[in-house]
Design a protein around this motif. Structure first.
Motif, mmCIF file in Angstrom:
data_model
loop_
_atom_site.group_PDB
_atom_site.id
_atom_site.type_symbol
_atom_site.label_atom_id
_atom_site.label_comp_id
_atom_site.label_asym_id
_atom_site.label_seq_id
_atom_site.Cartn_x
_atom_site.Cartn_y
_atom_site.Cartn_z
ATOM 1 N N MET A 48 -10.938 -9.759 0.402
ATOM 2 C CA MET A 48 -9.706 -9.349 -0.269
ATOM 3 C C MET A 48 -8.480 -9.893 0.454
ATOM 4 O O MET A 48 -8.325 -9.723 1.669
ATOM 5 N N SER A 49 -7.597 -10.541 -0.305
ATOM 6 C CA SER A 49 -6.431 -11.194 0.305
ATOM 7 C C SER A 49 -5.535 -10.196 1.034
ATOM 8 O O SER A 49 -4.921 -10.539 2.049
ATOM 9 N N ARG A 55 -1.453 -6.003 3.934
ATOM 10 C CA ARG A 55 -1.197 -4.961 2.935
ATOM 11 C C ARG A 55 -2.308 -3.917 2.915
ATOM 12 O O ARG A 55 -2.101 -2.775 2.489
ATOM 13 N N SER A 56 -3.499 -4.316 3.355
ATOM 14 C CA SER A 56 -4.628 -3.395 3.514
ATOM 15 C C SER A 56 -5.210 -3.584 4.893
ATOM 16 O O SER A 56 -5.080 -4.664 5.497
ATOM 17 N N TRP A 57 -5.878 -2.552 5.399
ATOM 18 C CA TRP A 57 -6.451 -2.654 6.737
ATOM 19 C C TRP A 57 -7.616 -1.667 6.871
ATOM 20 O O TRP A 57 -7.754 -0.725 6.092
ATOM 21 N N TYR A 58 -8.468 -1.956 7.828
ATOM 22 C CA TYR A 58 -9.568 -1.055 8.173
ATOM 23 C C TYR A 58 -9.096 -0.077 9.254
ATOM 24 O O TYR A 58 -8.251 -0.438 10.068
ATOM 25 N N PRO A 59 -9.667 1.147 9.278
ATOM 26 C CA PRO A 59 -10.597 1.717 8.308
ATOM 27 C C PRO A 59 -9.906 1.980 6.973
ATOM 28 O O PRO A 59 -8.709 2.241 6.926
ATOM 29 N N LEU A 60 -10.689 1.912 5.925
ATOM 30 C CA LEU A 60 -10.164 1.992 4.574
ATOM 31 C C LEU A 60 -11.107 2.832 3.737
ATOM 32 O O LEU A 60 -12.333 2.722 3.850
ATOM 33 N N ARG A 101 12.664 1.972 -11.502
ATOM 34 C CA ARG A 101 13.572 2.636 -12.436
ATOM 35 C C ARG A 101 13.484 2.061 -13.838
ATOM 36 O O ARG A 101 13.820 2.743 -14.814
ATOM 37 N N HIS A 102 13.023 0.828 -13.960
ATOM 38 C CA HIS A 102 12.926 0.185 -15.267
ATOM 39 C C HIS A 102 11.478 0.065 -15.752
ATOM 40 O O HIS A 102 11.155 -0.778 -16.586
ATOM 41 N N GLY A 103 10.599 0.922 -15.216
ATOM 42 C CA GLY A 103 9.238 0.993 -15.726
ATOM 43 C C GLY A 103 8.302 -0.075 -15.222
ATOM 44 O O GLY A 103 7.237 -0.285 -15.814
ATOM 45 N N ARG A 104 8.673 -0.750 -14.144
ATOM 46 C CA ARG A 104 7.813 -1.796 -13.590
ATOM 47 C C ARG A 104 7.330 -1.408 -12.184
ATOM 48 O O ARG A 104 7.287 -2.224 -11.282
ATOM 49 N N HIS A 105 6.951 -0.152 -12.051
ATOM 50 C CA HIS A 105 6.543 0.328 -10.726
ATOM 51 C C HIS A 105 5.291 -0.365 -10.209
ATOM 52 O O HIS A 105 5.044 -0.397 -9.008
ATOM 53 N N HIS A 106 4.510 -0.963 -11.112
ATOM 54 C CA HIS A 106 3.272 -1.619 -10.688
ATOM 55 C C HIS A 106 3.527 -2.908 -9.910
ATOM 56 O O HIS A 106 2.604 -3.466 -9.318
ATOM 57 N N VAL A 107 4.782 -3.372 -9.905
ATOM 58 C CA VAL A 107 5.133 -4.536 -9.089
ATOM 59 C C VAL A 107 6.224 -4.173 -8.072
ATOM 60 O O VAL A 107 6.945 -5.051 -7.596
ATOM 61 N N CYS A 108 6.321 -2.905 -7.742
ATOM 62 C CA CYS A 108 7.255 -2.453 -6.707
ATOM 63 C C CYS A 108 6.944 -3.156 -5.384
ATOM 64 O O CYS A 108 5.772 -3.337 -5.020
ATOM 65 N N ALA A 109 7.978 -3.547 -4.668
ATOM 66 C CA ALA A 109 7.770 -4.222 -3.384
ATOM 67 C C ALA A 109 7.095 -3.320 -2.368
ATOM 68 O O ALA A 109 6.459 -3.797 -1.425
ATOM 69 N N GLU A 110 7.228 -2.006 -2.542
ATOM 70 C CA GLU A 110 6.610 -1.046 -1.626
ATOM 71 C C GLU A 110 5.370 -0.400 -2.239
ATOM 72 O O GLU A 110 4.961 0.683 -1.815
ATOM 73 N N LEU A 111 4.786 -1.057 -3.208
ATOM 74 C CA LEU A 111 3.657 -0.500 -3.937
ATOM 75 C C LEU A 111 2.526 -0.095 -3.002
ATOM 76 O O LEU A 111 2.107 -0.851 -2.125
ATOM 77 N N ALA A 112 2.012 1.122 -3.218
ATOM 78 C CA ALA A 112 0.772 1.574 -2.585
ATOM 79 C C ALA A 112 -0.250 1.778 -3.687
ATOM 80 O O ALA A 112 0.051 2.396 -4.714
ATOM 81 N N GLU A 113 -1.456 1.270 -3.508
ATOM 82 C CA GLU A 113 -2.502 1.372 -4.519
ATOM 83 C C GLU A 113 -3.612 2.282 -4.012
ATOM 84 O O GLU A 113 -4.167 2.060 -2.936
ATOM 85 N N ILE A 114 -3.900 3.300 -4.794
ATOM 86 C CA ILE A 114 -4.930 4.271 -4.418
ATOM 87 C C ILE A 114 -6.239 3.540 -4.123
ATOM 88 O O ILE A 114 -6.739 2.769 -4.940
ATOM 89 N N GLY A 115 -6.759 3.765 -2.935
ATOM 90 C CA GLY A 115 -8.036 3.182 -2.558
ATOM 91 C C GLY A 115 -8.017 1.706 -2.260
ATOM 92 O O GLY A 115 -9.072 1.108 -2.034
ATOM 93 N N ILE A 116 -6.810 1.100 -2.224
ATOM 94 C CA ILE A 116 -6.722 -0.348 -2.032
ATOM 95 C C ILE A 116 -5.752 -0.719 -0.922
ATOM 96 O O ILE A 116 -6.112 -1.446 0.005
ATOM 97 N N SER A 117 -4.520 -0.246 -1.001
ATOM 98 C CA SER A 117 -3.503 -0.773 -0.093
ATOM 99 C C SER A 117 -2.643 0.310 0.536
ATOM 100 O O SER A 117 -2.556 1.436 0.044
ATOM 101 N N ARG A 118 -2.010 -0.087 1.639
ATOM 102 C CA ARG A 118 -1.058 0.735 2.391
ATOM 103 C C ARG A 118 -1.636 2.067 2.835
ATOM 104 O O ARG A 118 -0.929 3.069 2.965
#
Length: 337
Positions: A48-49, A55-60, A101-118
Motif C-alpha cells: 500500500m502506497s 499516511r499509514s503506519w504499523y501497527p495498524l 464545507r462544500h461536500g468534498r470531505h473525501h479529498v480533505c487534506a487531513e483525511l483519516a480513513e477508518i481502518g486505513i490511514s492516520r
C-alpha cells in the motif's frame, strides 16, 4: 476486546486490545460483519502506497467495510442511536476546510480513513469507535452481508452515476471483481444495457450466474458502440483500452487501481472529446447503495464467498480462501466468532 493487528509486512495476528471508549461526538459499534478488501491485502503485504508516504503506519488495525449495532454513545450524541444497526462513511474529513464545507470531505487534506490511514482503527475487531456524523442507518431486516457491502456498493454506485447514461444505453464494465460486478448490478438496476469484460473465460461464470449474460473476454468482446466504459480492473493496460473503446463525446470512468503506472494518450482523450472521471471512495453513494439493497433492486449477497471468524482473517489476507468458499470474490469476517 479482540482485534486483528498488522505489525509489519506479512505479519498479522488477533490480539487482545483495549476496547474503544466513546469520545464526545462518537459512538461505539459492536461489529456484526466486516469485509476483507484489496486495500486490506495491500496493507498486510506492505504494498500500500500510504505505508511509504507516511499516511499509514504499523501497527495498524484494518477493516473499512462493515456493519454493526450501536452499543454506546459519547457526549453530544443523540441517544436514539443506541441499538440501531449502522454502517459508516470510511472517509473522515476535518470538517473545517473548504473541501469539507462544500461536500468534498473525501479529498480533505487531513483525511483519516477508518481502518486505513492516520491511525484510525478499523472494524476487523469486536468493536469500533465512529463519529456519529459518519453513521448511516441500516434497516433492521437487512442481511449483514449487505450491510458490510455498503461501502464498496457506494463506490460502485458513484461510478454508475458518473457514467451519466440514460436507461437502455450501453455500459461496458472492465473487471469482474467485487467492484466491477457491483457496478454491473447497480447499472442494471438503473435500466442500463450492461456488459462486463473479464480477464479470461474462468472469470465469467459468476457474472452470468448473477444474470449478467453479456459477459465477455477481450477476445470475444463484440464490436458495439459503448456509451460509457467503467474500468474496475487492476490491469495497467485497461485504462487506455477504456478510452479506446468508449464512444466519442462520452465518458470513461476509472475506479480500479493498478499496481504499476497506467498510461493513456491524452491526444486520444481530446480528439475523441471524452470525459474521464476518477472515483475515490463511496461517501456520496452510501445512502443510495443502502436503499438499493433494502428495496431488493440490487442483491449483492452472491459476491460473498464465505464468512470466517476473526482468527481466520490473517489466512484470508495471505490469499487462502476458507474451506467450502463459493465462487464470489469477497470474504467476510464475523468478529463475534
Amino acid at each position: 476486546m479482540r482485534a486483528l493487528v498488522l505489525t509489519g509486512p506479512g505479519e498479522a495476528a488477533v490480539r487482545e486490545v483495549e476496547p474503544p471508549a466513546a469520545a464526545p461526538g462518537e459512538v461505539i459499534v459492536d461489529v456484526e460483519r466486516a469485509g476483507v478488501c484489496g486495500t486490506d491485502v495491500e496493507l498486510f503485504t506492505g504494498a500500500m502506497s500510504y505505508l511509504h508516504t507516511g499516511r499509514s503506519w504499523y501497527p495498524l488495525r484494518p477493516g473499512h467495510e462493515w456493519c454493526g449495532v450501536v452499543g454506546a454513545t459519547g457526549d453530544g450524541v443523540d441517544p436514539a442511536w443506541l441499538g440501531r444497526r449502522v454502517t459508516a462513511d470510511t472517509m473522515l474529513g476535518c470538517g473545517r476546510c473548504e473541501r469539507c464545507r462544500h461536500g468534498r470531505h473525501h479529498v480533505c487534506a487531513e483525511l483519516a480513513e477508518i481502518g486505513i490511514s492516520r491511525g484510525r482503527p478499523g472494524a476487523l475487531a469486536e468493536r469500533i469507535a465512529v463519529p456519529a456524523t459518519a453513521l448511516h442507518r441500516l434497516p433492521d431486516s437487512l442481511d449483514p452481508a449487505l450491510g458490510a457491502l455498503a461501502e464498496p456498493g457506494g463506490n460502485a454506485l458513484r461510478a454508475v452515476r458518473a457514467a451519466a447514461l440514460e436507461p437502455g444505453e450501453r455500459l461496458l464494465v472492465l473487471g469482474t471483481g467485487t467492484i466491477g460486478l457491483l457496478v454491473a448490478l447497480f447499472g442494471r438496476a438503473q435500466g442500463l444495457d450492461v456488459h462486463v469484460m473479464g480477464r479470461d473465460a474462468d472469470a465469467l461464470p459468476l457474472a452470468r450466474s448473477l444474470g449478467l449474460g453479456n459477459a465477455w473476454t477481450r477476445e470475444t468482446l463484440p464490436s458495439l458502440p459503448w456509451h460509457a466504459v467503467v474500468d474496475a480492473s487492476n490491469a495497467a493496460e485497461l485504462p487506455a483500452l477504456a478510452l479506446d473503446l468508449v464512444e466519442p463525446a462520452r465518458r470513461a470512468v476509472y475506479i480500479g487501481l493498478a499496481g504499476t503506472p497506467s498510461t493513456l494518450d491524452t491526444r486520444d482523450l481530446v480528439l475523441k472529446d471524452v470525459t474521464a472521471i476518477g472515483i475515490l471512495g463511496g461517501s456520496a453513494g452510501l445512502a443510495g447503495a443502502i436503499a438499493a439493497y433494502a428495496d431488493g433492486s440490487v442483491d449483492a449477497r452472491p459476491l460473498v464467498a464465505a464468512t470466517a471468524g476473526l482468527a481466520g482473517t490473517a489466512a484470508v489476507l495471505a490469499g487462502r480462501r476458507p474451506e467450502g468458499a463459493g465462487p464470489g470474490p469477497k470474504i467476510h469476517i464475523d468478529p463475534r466468532r
